[in-house]
Design a protein around this motif. Sequence first.
Motif, short mmCIF file in Angstrom:
data_model
loop_
_atom_site.label_atom_id
_atom_site.label_comp_id
_atom_site.label_asym_id
_atom_site.label_seq_id
_atom_site.Cartn_x
_atom_site.Cartn_y
_atom_site.Cartn_z
N LYS A 122 0.81 -1.23 0.15
CA LYS A 122 -0.11 -0.02 0.08
C LYS A 122 0.96 1.20 0.12
CE LYS A 122 -3.66 -2.24 2.60
NZ LYS A 122 -4.60 -2.35 3.65
N VAL A 123 1.12 1.69 -1.18
CA VAL A 123 2.01 2.95 -1.37
C VAL A 123 0.92 4.15 -1.17
CG1 VAL A 123 3.63 4.17 -2.87
CG2 VAL A 123 3.52 1.64 -2.79
N VAL A 124 1.50 5.22 -0.38
CA VAL A 124 0.64 6.22 0.08
C VAL A 124 1.75 7.44 -0.71
CG1 VAL A 124 -0.84 5.57 1.85
CG2 VAL A 124 1.54 6.61 2.39
N TYR A 125 2.81 7.27 -0.84
CA TYR A 125 3.54 8.58 -1.33
C TYR A 125 4.93 7.89 -2.15
CZ TYR A 125 6.46 12.56 -1.91
OH TYR A 125 7.26 13.50 -2.37
N GLU A 126 5.37 8.28 -3.11
CA GLU A 126 6.52 7.98 -3.78
C GLU A 126 6.99 9.02 -4.61
OE1 GLU A 126 8.72 4.31 -6.56
OE2 GLU A 126 6.36 4.47 -6.20
N ASP A 127 8.22 9.48 -4.46
CA ASP A 127 9.04 10.07 -5.66
C ASP A 127 10.33 9.36 -5.91
OD1 ASP A 127 10.76 10.99 -3.13
OD2 ASP A 127 9.75 12.75 -2.74
N ASN A 128 11.36 10.20 -6.61
CA ASN A 128 12.52 9.40 -6.82
C ASN A 128 13.54 9.27 -5.24
OD1 ASN A 128 12.27 9.86 -9.35
ND2 ASN A 128 13.08 11.73 -9.64
N HIS A 129 13.12 9.83 -4.29
CA HIS A 129 13.91 9.74 -3.15
C HIS A 129 13.52 8.76 -1.85
CE1 HIS A 129 16.22 13.12 -4.99
NE2 HIS A 129 14.74 13.83 -5.13
N ILE A 130 12.23 8.97 -1.95
CA ILE A 130 11.59 8.11 -0.61
C ILE A 130 10.38 7.60 -1.23
CG2 ILE A 130 12.41 9.94 1.02
CD1 ILE A 130 9.94 11.28 1.28
N ILE A 131 9.76 6.54 -0.37
CA ILE A 131 8.62 5.87 -0.51
C ILE A 131 7.95 5.63 0.90
CG2 ILE A 131 9.76 3.72 -0.57
CD1 ILE A 131 7.56 2.71 -2.80
N ALA A 132 6.75 5.95 0.89
CA ALA A 132 5.89 5.72 2.17
C ALA A 132 4.87 4.72 1.89
CB ALA A 132 5.37 7.05 2.47
N ILE A 133 5.11 4.01 2.93
CA ILE A 133 3.97 2.62 2.69
C ILE A 133 3.21 2.59 3.83
CG2 ILE A 133 3.96 0.03 2.85
CD1 ILE A 133 5.57 1.25 0.29
N ASN A 134 1.66 2.21 3.88
CA ASN A 134 0.72 1.95 4.69
C ASN A 134 0.84 0.49 5.43
OD1 ASN A 134 -1.34 1.78 6.73
ND2 ASN A 134 -2.85 2.66 5.22
N LYS A 135 1.90 0.06 6.46
CA LYS A 135 2.22 -1.22 6.72
C LYS A 135 0.84 -2.02 7.36
CE LYS A 135 4.17 -2.55 10.35
NZ LYS A 135 3.58 -4.02 10.84
N GLU A 136 0.59 -3.22 6.93
CA GLU A 136 -0.48 -3.97 7.42
C GLU A 136 0.14 -4.40 8.85
OE1 GLU A 136 -1.52 -6.89 4.83
OE2 GLU A 136 -2.47 -5.40 3.31
N VAL A 137 -0.81 -4.85 9.55
CA VAL A 137 -0.80 -5.36 10.78
C VAL A 137 0.10 -6.97 10.64
CG1 VAL A 137 -1.87 -7.02 12.76
CG2 VAL A 137 -2.53 -4.51 12.32
N GLY A 138 1.17 -7.20 11.38
CA GLY A 138 1.67 -8.54 11.63
C GLY A 138 2.68 -8.80 10.58
N ILE A 139 3.19 -7.61 9.93
CA ILE A 139 4.33 -7.73 9.04
C ILE A 139 5.48 -6.84 9.77
CG2 ILE A 139 5.28 -6.94 7.00
CD1 ILE A 139 2.77 -6.78 5.75
N ALA A 140 6.64 -7.59 9.73
CA ALA A 140 7.68 -6.99 10.64
C ALA A 140 8.78 -6.18 9.66
CB ALA A 140 8.91 -8.06 10.83
N VAL A 141 9.04 -4.89 9.96
CA VAL A 141 9.56 -3.94 9.14
C VAL A 141 11.03 -4.46 8.59
CG1 VAL A 141 10.54 -1.77 9.21
CG2 VAL A 141 8.41 -1.98 9.99
N GLN A 142 11.70 -5.13 9.46
CA GLN A 142 13.00 -5.64 9.19
C GLN A 142 13.17 -7.11 9.86
OE1 GLN A 142 15.00 -2.92 12.44
NE2 GLN A 142 16.30 -3.66 10.89
N SER A 143 14.07 -8.05 9.50
CA SER A 143 14.18 -9.37 9.68
C SER A 143 14.44 -9.58 11.38
CB SER A 143 15.41 -9.95 9.07
OG SER A 143 16.68 -9.09 9.54
N ASP A 144 13.83 -10.64 11.61
CA ASP A 144 13.85 -10.86 13.10
C ASP A 144 13.96 -12.63 13.15
OD1 ASP A 144 11.37 -12.12 12.80
OD2 ASP A 144 10.24 -10.40 13.58
N ILE A 145 13.69 -13.10 14.38
CA ILE A 145 14.19 -14.29 14.60
C ILE A 145 12.99 -15.36 13.92
CG2 ILE A 145 15.31 -14.01 17.05
CD1 ILE A 145 12.65 -14.91 18.28
N THR A 146 11.99 -14.84 13.60
CA THR A 146 10.93 -15.72 13.00
C THR A 146 11.37 -16.05 11.55
OG1 THR A 146 9.89 -13.93 12.02
CG2 THR A 146 9.37 -14.49 14.16
#
Length: 237
Positions: free
Chosen positions: A3-27
């Motif tokens: 779910k992309v809510v903003y994007e340009d050449n430099h940044i992208i903003a995501i509407n993250k869903e529940v249950g998704i880890a932003v970065q890797s973890d022990i799972t």
Amino acid sequence: MVKVVYEDNHIIAINKEVGIAVQSDITGDETLLDIVKAYLKKKYNKPGNVYLGLPHRLDRPTSGLVILAKTSKVLPRLNRLFQTRGQVKKTYWAVVDKRPPKYMDTLEHYLTKNQEKNKSFAYNQKRQDTKLASLTYRHVASSDRYHLLEIELHTGRHHQIRVQLKQIKLHIKGDVKYGFPRPNNDKGIHLHARKIEFIHPVKKEPITIVADPPDDVLWNEFLKMFRDNRFSPVNPV
């Protein structure tokens, strides 16, 4: 699904869903970084690896805005923005189980993180190895059983909103780690990163990014109140 809510050449903003880890973890589960990299690779038909930098975090059971850097040049600039108090304004929505003691208040506590339990603890006085945490909440709407708070973060501590609200005996719906009696069906919590405001690190223009909460009965009820202009002081003092 991204779910992309903003994007340009430099940044992208995501509407993250529940249950998704932003970065890797022990799972070892697929992360938001993995998902967005795959999205960008396909969208722009990139042959090699896709670069993405992460200047801030969002808890796995929390939904809402995550800003990502699309270039290595912009990441350090975003890092400085997010690490400097007052440079990024973050607004959250939180659904809690009780009416707050005041319509509006600023909470300050001293937080420490227990790494083994992945949990933070709050104290009213400074202790060894604690960091100041500060937020301001407004009670903006109520349903039959729950109350919606709009929260502005002044600091960015681990589980800050969750533990600071617990200190005033408010519990976020579904947040069993911090005192709510039962989990949500999706194992998430009713805490949503609603809005982020900052000066674009390259364009030097003010930018405001807004993301709607997840599609469920309770969030939809509060979102309808917002769109009908029915957010108001619920119990002014």
